[in-house]
Motif scaffolding. Sequence first.
Motif, short mmCIF file in Angstrom:
data_model
loop_
_atom_site.label_atom_id
_atom_site.label_comp_id
_atom_site.label_asym_id
_atom_site.label_seq_id
_atom_site.Cartn_x
_atom_site.Cartn_y
_atom_site.Cartn_z
N HIS A 55 0.85 -1.19 0.00
CA HIS A 55 0.00 0.00 0.00
C HIS A 55 0.88 1.24 0.00
N GLY A 56 0.34 2.34 -0.53
CA GLY A 56 1.12 3.56 -0.68
C GLY A 56 1.68 4.13 0.61
N ALA A 57 0.87 4.21 1.67
CA ALA A 57 1.36 4.79 2.92
C ALA A 57 2.47 3.94 3.52
N ALA A 58 2.30 2.63 3.45
CA ALA A 58 3.34 1.73 3.97
C ALA A 58 4.61 1.86 3.13
N THR A 59 4.45 1.99 1.83
CA THR A 59 5.60 2.14 0.95
C THR A 59 6.36 3.41 1.27
N ARG A 60 5.63 4.49 1.42
CA ARG A 60 6.26 5.78 1.71
C ARG A 60 7.06 5.71 3.01
N THR A 61 6.44 5.21 4.06
CA THR A 61 7.11 5.09 5.36
C THR A 61 8.25 4.08 5.30
N GLY A 62 8.00 2.95 4.66
CA GLY A 62 9.01 1.89 4.60
C GLY A 62 10.24 2.25 3.80
N VAL A 63 10.04 2.93 2.70
CA VAL A 63 11.19 3.33 1.87
C VAL A 63 12.07 4.32 2.63
N VAL A 64 11.43 5.26 3.30
CA VAL A 64 12.19 6.23 4.10
C VAL A 64 13.03 5.50 5.15
N ALA A 65 12.43 4.53 5.82
CA ALA A 65 13.16 3.76 6.84
C ALA A 65 14.26 2.91 6.22
N PHE A 66 13.97 2.26 5.12
CA PHE A 66 14.95 1.42 4.44
C PHE A 66 16.18 2.23 4.04
N LEU A 67 15.97 3.47 3.62
CA LEU A 67 17.08 4.33 3.22
C LEU A 67 17.80 4.94 4.41
N GLY A 68 17.29 4.71 5.62
CA GLY A 68 17.95 5.23 6.81
C GLY A 68 17.62 6.68 7.12
N TRP A 69 16.57 7.20 6.50
CA TRP A 69 16.16 8.58 6.76
C TRP A 69 15.29 8.62 8.00
N PRO A 70 15.20 9.76 8.69
CA PRO A 70 14.29 9.89 9.83
C PRO A 70 12.84 9.69 9.37
N LEU A 71 12.05 9.01 10.18
CA LEU A 71 10.67 8.69 9.77
C LEU A 71 9.82 9.91 9.47
N HIS A 72 10.08 11.03 10.11
CA HIS A 72 9.26 12.22 9.85
C HIS A 72 9.40 12.69 8.40
N VAL A 73 10.46 12.31 7.71
CA VAL A 73 10.64 12.69 6.31
C VAL A 73 9.51 12.12 5.44
N ALA A 74 8.95 11.00 5.83
CA ALA A 74 7.86 10.39 5.06
C ALA A 74 6.69 11.36 4.92
N GLN A 75 6.47 12.18 5.92
CA GLN A 75 5.36 13.14 5.85
C GLN A 75 5.62 14.23 4.81
N ASP A 76 6.88 14.42 4.43
CA ASP A 76 7.22 15.42 3.43
C ASP A 76 7.10 14.90 2.00
N LEU A 77 6.98 13.58 1.86
CA LEU A 77 6.81 12.99 0.53
C LEU A 77 5.33 12.98 0.16
N ARG A 78 5.06 13.26 -1.07
CA ARG A 78 3.69 13.23 -1.56
C ARG A 78 3.16 11.80 -1.49
N ALA A 79 1.87 11.66 -1.24
CA ALA A 79 1.25 10.33 -1.23
C ALA A 79 1.43 9.68 -2.60
N LEU A 80 1.66 8.38 -2.60
CA LEU A 80 1.79 7.66 -3.87
C LEU A 80 0.44 7.57 -4.56
N GLY A 81 0.42 7.79 -5.85
CA GLY A 81 -0.80 7.63 -6.63
C GLY A 81 -1.14 6.16 -6.81
N ASN A 82 -2.37 5.87 -7.20
CA ASN A 82 -2.75 4.48 -7.47
C ASN A 82 -1.79 3.89 -8.49
#
Length: 103
Positions: A55-82
């Motif tokens: 799902h998009g929200a999980a992807t956004r949060t998960g990718v940020v974590a996988f890359l080692g970025w702080p989790l709050h950065v996920a809120q700065d990324l636009r939601a993934l489209g369908n």
Amino acid sequence: MEARDPGAFARFRRGDWSDLPGAESPAEVADRFTAALTALADSLGPGECGVAVSHGAATRTGVVAFLGWPLHVAQDLRALGNCGRVVLEQRSSGAWALAAYNL
């Protein structure tokens, strides 16, 4: 949800899921997603490509974590489209980089 519990809905829209019944915290999502991406990446041979579907929200949060970025950065990324996709590339150093987002 908005009609049943406007306060919870407002927290949900802000990304504050910490006390919403049944919701995973961003840290829990990040841990689960990072484990899955790490397992996928570890299974790839040189030059191979892997695909993870989520799902998009999980992807956004998960990718940020996988890359080692702080989790709050996920809120700065636009939601993934369908059917939006994210492309990660492994550098020669072994580190992973974000090559494309929301294609």
